[in-house]
Write an enzyme that holds these catalytic residues in place. Structure first.
Site, mmCIF file in Angstrom:
data_model
loop_
_atom_site.group_PDB
_atom_site.id
_atom_site.type_symbol
_atom_site.label_atom_id
_atom_site.label_comp_id
_atom_site.label_asym_id
_atom_site.label_seq_id
_atom_site.Cartn_x
_atom_site.Cartn_y
_atom_site.Cartn_z
ATOM 1 N N GLU A 104 0.817 -1.205 0.000
ATOM 2 C CA GLU A 104 0.000 0.000 0.000
ATOM 3 C C GLU A 104 0.858 1.266 0.000
ATOM 4 O OE1 GLU A 104 -2.141 -2.865 2.932
ATOM 5 O OE2 GLU A 104 -0.160 -2.649 2.018
ATOM 6 N N TRP A 154 14.532 -37.571 -17.307
ATOM 7 C CA TRP A 154 13.829 -36.291 -17.345
ATOM 8 C C TRP A 154 12.367 -36.539 -17.712
ATOM 9 C CZ3 TRP A 154 15.734 -32.413 -14.975
ATOM 10 C CH2 TRP A 154 17.110 -32.160 -14.963
#
Length: 405
Positions: free
Chosen positions: A95, A216
């Site tokens: 903010e 992989w």
């Protein structure tokens, strides 16, 4: 590694477009490659909250144990003024950063600020944001998640309301912004370490080939996002077999985002890890960020002269550690979140002990039909079969909170 594509929203859109875009976008793309609106662009409430959530991601790996928070300000006619995020622990909140940027451009009289989390009501490392906003010309404050911190928990809302502001809790964005702050919210509500499971497997659950070689499962883009995921957590955990087979570094190597190296934890239930004979990468890259959990009859925690942590814990009859005991020690060290990365036995042990709060499932190579598997929870299978998830190159990421937690 591949570079992130630019996310270019149509800022004139309203409604479901913004929810769909959030659900389908990779968080690292939103963090690094989001094309922001130009000042003066008209934004709907949903466009503004989407942007606030995306901005929040810029604090990843830098603000723990604080939550990721983003903020967006529009003027009295709904035109974009500024945005901000909480970028550093101890630094200004979202903010404050958004407000300071807006003041450089225009008056805040009649403006609206959109924040992903209720503005804080207490003085901590920084002043109270609710009091700051109450003293400025904002007409309306919209936030997505109520802060469960006992020092806030509605108090920020009340400070702003008592100052004559229109204050709204936007429930439509609550679940998505709760995901952003998931670690912080869980910590506040349970005073325990938040735990996630990261799994890469085929749709049928194959996570690896035989136990003597590396396989992989996913492609480059999914592995890139995996490095971003590491930034979202304070610690990463693997089993001893994964250390032996893969010899991983377990640090963060995202091409566009940098941040801290999480604490790397290795479970050594068999006490087989020989740190003197094997040149493990964990010992040559930031050894002070490494912990070995060994088995023993009693609990001890000590730090070697090299800076390496060693935690000794009892194991059960199946030679499994008690994850809650591990997390208890992490909490005392000031760590608030844990990402379990492998392998299959570690996955199953964690799931069986109800130690997991969220699953991040990377679904990859469908051509691999045999190998080491993990037991995919049925709700996760359902999400996969329905096409749910984020596309990462040829792969897909499906994430799920475990409702029982």
């Amino acid at each position: 590694m591949t570079s992130s594509p630019v996310v270019s929203p149509d800022w004139s859109k309203t409604g479901s477009y913004w929810f769909d875009l959030w659900d389908s976008s990779a968080r690292d793309d939103l963090c690094t490659s989001l094309g922001e609106p130009k000042p003066g662009t008209s934004l709907s409430d949903d466009a503004a909250m989407f942007l606030a959530a995306a901005k929040a991601l810029q604090g990843v790996g830098r603000v723990s144990p604080n939550p990721l928070v983003g903020a967006v300000i529009v003027d009295e006619r709904g035109r974009f003024l500024s945005s901000g995020a909480h970028l550093q622990l101890g630094g200004p909140h979202a903010e404050v950063n958004a407000t300071q940027a807006a003041i450089d451009r225009a008056t805040l009289d009649g403006a609206t600020i959109f924040v992903t989390l209720e503005p804080c009501a207490h003085v901590g490392r920084t002043p109270a944001c609710a009091s700051m906003l109450a003293g400025l010309g904002f007409r309306r404050i919209v936030y997505a998640v109520r802060d469960p911190n006992p020092l806030v928990d509605g108090a920020g809302h009340k400070i702003l309301q008592d100052a004559g502001k229109t204050v709204e809790l936007d429930h439509r964005w609550t679940s998505r912004c709760e995901w952003l702050a998931r670690v912080f919210l869980y910590n506040q509500r349970h005073q325990r370490v938040f735990t996630a499971l990261k799994v890469a497997s085929t749709p049928d659950g194959v996570v690896a080939g035989d136990r003597t070689s590396r396989l992989w499962i996913t492609g480059e883009r999914a592995r890139q996002f995996g490095h971003f995921l590491r930034l979202e957590y304070d610690a990463i955990l693997i089993g001893g077999e994964t250390l032996r087979l893969d010899n991983p570094t377990l640090n963060v190597r995202h091409p566009n985002i940098t941040g801290r190296t999480p604490l790397r934890i290795v479970l050594d239930a068999q006490n087989k890890i020989n740190l003197e004979q094997t040149p493990y990468k964990l010992l040559t890259t930031e050894p002070s960020k490494t912990m070995i959990v060994s088995s023993g009859l009693t609990e001890t925690l000590f730090q070697w002269e090299s800076g390496l942590y060693n935690l000794t814990l009892p194991v059960d009859k199946n030679r499994h550690f008690d994850f809650e005991a591990i997390k208890k020690h992490l909490w005392t060290m000031g760590l608030r979140s844990l990402l379990i990365e492998g392998g299959a036995g570690t996955y199953q042990s964690a799931l069986s002990s109800s130690a997991v709060d969220v699953i991040h499932w990377f679904i990859g190579n469908e051509g691999i039909k045999s190998g080491v598997t993990w037991a995919i929870p049925e709700p996760l299978k359902s999400r996969c079969s329905s096409g749910f998830g984020i596309v990462l190159g040829p792969d897909r990421l499906v994430e799920m909170s475990l409702s029982s937690r």
